[in-house]
Design a protein around this motif. Structure first.
Motif, PDB file in Angstrom:
ATOM      1  N   LYS A   1      30.986  26.650  36.807  1.00  0.00           N
ATOM      2  CA  LYS A   1      31.563  27.569  35.810  1.00  0.00           C
ATOM      3  C   LYS A   1      30.521  27.961  34.771  1.00  0.00           C
ATOM      4  O   LYS A   1      30.484  29.111  34.324  1.00  0.00           O
ATOM      5  CB  LYS A   1      32.775  26.920  35.130  1.00  0.00           C
TER       6      LYS A   1
ATOM      7  N   LEU B   1      28.272  30.577  36.261  1.00  0.00           N
ATOM      8  CA  LEU B   1      28.976  31.860  36.332  1.00  0.00           C
ATOM      9  C   LEU B   1      29.164  32.461  34.939  1.00  0.00           C
ATOM     10  O   LEU B   1      29.079  33.678  34.762  1.00  0.00           O
ATOM     11  CB  LEU B   1      30.323  31.674  37.027  1.00  0.00           C
TER      12      LEU B   1
ATOM     13  N   ILE C   1      35.200  30.831  29.507  1.00  0.00           N
ATOM     14  CA  ILE C   1      34.995  30.479  30.911  1.00  0.00           C
ATOM     15  C   ILE C   1      34.757  28.974  31.029  1.00  0.00           C
ATOM     16  O   ILE C   1      35.199  28.341  31.998  1.00  0.00           O
ATOM     17  CB  ILE C   1      33.820  31.267  31.504  1.00  0.00           C
TER      18      ILE C   1
ATOM     19  N   LEU D   1      38.747  28.840  37.197  1.00  0.00           N
ATOM     20  CA  LEU D   1      38.346  30.238  37.287  1.00  0.00           C
ATOM     21  C   LEU D   1      38.627  30.695  38.713  1.00  0.00           C
ATOM     22  O   LEU D   1      38.117  30.104  39.670  1.00  0.00           O
ATOM     23  CB  LEU D   1      36.852  30.388  36.964  1.00  0.00           C
TER      24      LEU D   1
ATOM     25  N   VAL E   1      38.097  33.587  41.353  1.00  0.00           N
ATOM     26  CA  VAL E   1      37.262  34.750  41.642  1.00  0.00           C
ATOM     27  C   VAL E   1      37.884  35.487  42.825  1.00  0.00           C
ATOM     28  O   VAL E   1      37.922  34.970  43.943  1.00  0.00           O
ATOM     29  CB  VAL E   1      35.812  34.344  41.962  1.00  0.00           C
ATOM     30  N   TRP E   2      38.385  36.670  42.549  1.00  0.00           N
ATOM     31  CA  TRP E   2      39.085  37.473  43.558  1.00  0.00           C
ATOM     32  C   TRP E   2      38.082  38.375  44.249  1.00  0.00           C
ATOM     33  O   TRP E   2      37.261  39.029  43.602  1.00  0.00           O
ATOM     34  CB  TRP E   2      40.185  38.301  42.897  1.00  0.00           C
TER      35      TRP E   2
ATOM     36  N   TYR F   1      41.426  38.327  32.460  1.00  0.00           N
ATOM     37  CA  TYR F   1      40.558  38.838  33.524  1.00  0.00           C
ATOM     38  C   TYR F   1      39.101  38.849  33.059  1.00  0.00           C
ATOM     39  O   TYR F   1      38.807  38.948  31.865  1.00  0.00           O
ATOM     40  CB  TYR F   1      40.973  40.261  33.898  1.00  0.00           C
TER      41      TYR F   1
ATOM     42  N   LEU G   1      32.007  39.537  35.782  1.00  0.00           N
ATOM     43  CA  LEU G   1      31.413  38.955  36.991  1.00  0.00           C
ATOM     44  C   LEU G   1      30.712  40.031  37.821  1.00  0.00           C
ATOM     45  O   LEU G   1      29.908  39.709  38.702  1.00  0.00           O
ATOM     46  CB  LEU G   1      32.479  38.259  37.832  1.00  0.00           C
TER      47      LEU G   1
ATOM     48  N   ALA H   1      32.785  39.966  45.114  1.00  0.00           N
ATOM     49  CA  ALA H   1      33.553  39.477  43.963  1.00  0.00           C
ATOM     50  C   ALA H   1      33.976  40.653  43.096  1.00  0.00           C
ATOM     51  O   ALA H   1      33.141  41.313  42.473  1.00  0.00           O
ATOM     52  CB  ALA H   1      32.726  38.489  43.152  1.00  0.00           C
TER      53      ALA H   1
ATOM     54  N   GLY I   1      36.998  38.131  37.963  1.00  0.00           N
ATOM     55  CA  GLY I   1      37.467  36.761  37.793  1.00  0.00           C
ATOM     56  C   GLY I   1      38.772  36.740  37.018  1.00  0.00           C
ATOM     57  O   GLY I   1      39.150  37.728  36.371  1.00  0.00           O
TER      58      GLY I   1
END
Length: 275
Positions: A83, A86, A96, A102, A104-105, A159, A163, A182, A185
């Motif tokens: 984390k 990131l 974060i 977290l 990550v989509w 959101y 990222l 990615a 996030g």
């Protein structure tokens, strides 16, 4: 001490800062959760359990998905060191580090590419811009379902578009294969009540709701009205800028995109051909 339960009219007024709220014609618990949404940027150290995470993902998978392609995946990051790395890529945002998880989509075509390879079948349609749109949209729909589910459980979310500042580095950190990108996030955790996060008012419906055809001219008056209403919110948050200033600062130059002007190149570097 008895806590006052906000009325539906209060919640709608809160969303718009409308000085003359009207009682909604219909109301339920889902509408309450949606109207109470706020971004949370301070979290307690309490963990989010695996059981809760599974429930959030099942809610995400209950979202619509184009042609049932399901071209998204999500990476749950709990390791503090990961984390932290990131967070460094996303502008060193302190929350974060605070949030216990977290998410990550990603837009994920690697799964379908693997399926096509296993069946020695073409997948030419995946190389077009339309398919990339589908991946981004599917990820957003899924994530928003997870947000509503999390907030219905008393959790807080925010959101993380940042990222996308350094997408190649994020991909390396998460071991994302080609054709997995990615998109954003999402932090999930227990809100720190000391933050006193507020509901941010939105534009009046007259600025966003059009009937039959689009009408740009009528929006000026509604935007001017919004400037007055959101000024109260910014004053409460000790923020000096107006909404117009924020919009123009955010989109006024390439530098304000913080590296995201490279998005097309980053997608192509990661196997998205964008024909």
């Amino acid at each position: 001490m008895t806590q006052t339960v906000p009325t539906p009219a209060h919640l709608v007024r809160q969303r718009y800062r409308d000085p003359q709220p009207t009682e909604p014609a219909q109301w339920n618990e889902v509408l309450r959760v949606l109207h109470e949404h706020r971004s949370v940027r301070r979290y307690l150290a309490d963990p989010v359990s695996d059981d809760t995470l599974r429930l959030l993902i099942s809610a995400a998978q209950s979202a619509p998905t184009s042609s049932n392609l399901q071209v998204w995946s999500v990476v749950a990051v709990r390791d503090p060191r990961r984390k932290a790395r990131l967070a460094a890529l996303a502008g060193d945002q302190a929350h974060i580090l605070q949030a216990p998880v977290l998410l990550v989509w990603t837009a994920d075509f690697a799964r379908l590419r693997q399926l096509a390879d296993d069946h020695d079948a073409p997948l030419e349609g995946a190389d077009y811009l339309e398919s990339s749109y589908v991946g981004f949209i599917d990820a957003a729909l899924a994530a928003q379902n997870a947000v509503v589910a999390a907030e219905s459980l008393g959790l807080g979310t925010v959101y993380l578009g940042a990222l996308r500042n350094h997408p190649e580095n994020v991909a390396a950190e998460l071991n994302l294969p080609a054709q997995v990108f990615a998109v954003f996030g999402l932090l999930v955790g227990h809100p720190d009540p000391a933050e006193d996060a507020r509901v941010k008012p939105r534009l009046p419906q007259g600025a966003v709701l059009h009937h039959e055809t689009y009408d740009l001219a009528v929006q000026r008056a509604h935007v001017a009205e919004y400037e007055t209403r959101i000024a109260e919110f910014y004053a409460e948050q000790q923020l000096a800028h107006s909404w117009t200033e924020r919009v123009l600062n955010r989109l006024g130059s390439v530098a304000s995109l913080n590296g995201r002007h490279r998005l097309r190149a980053s997608l192509e570097n990661h196997g998205f051909r964008l024909k």
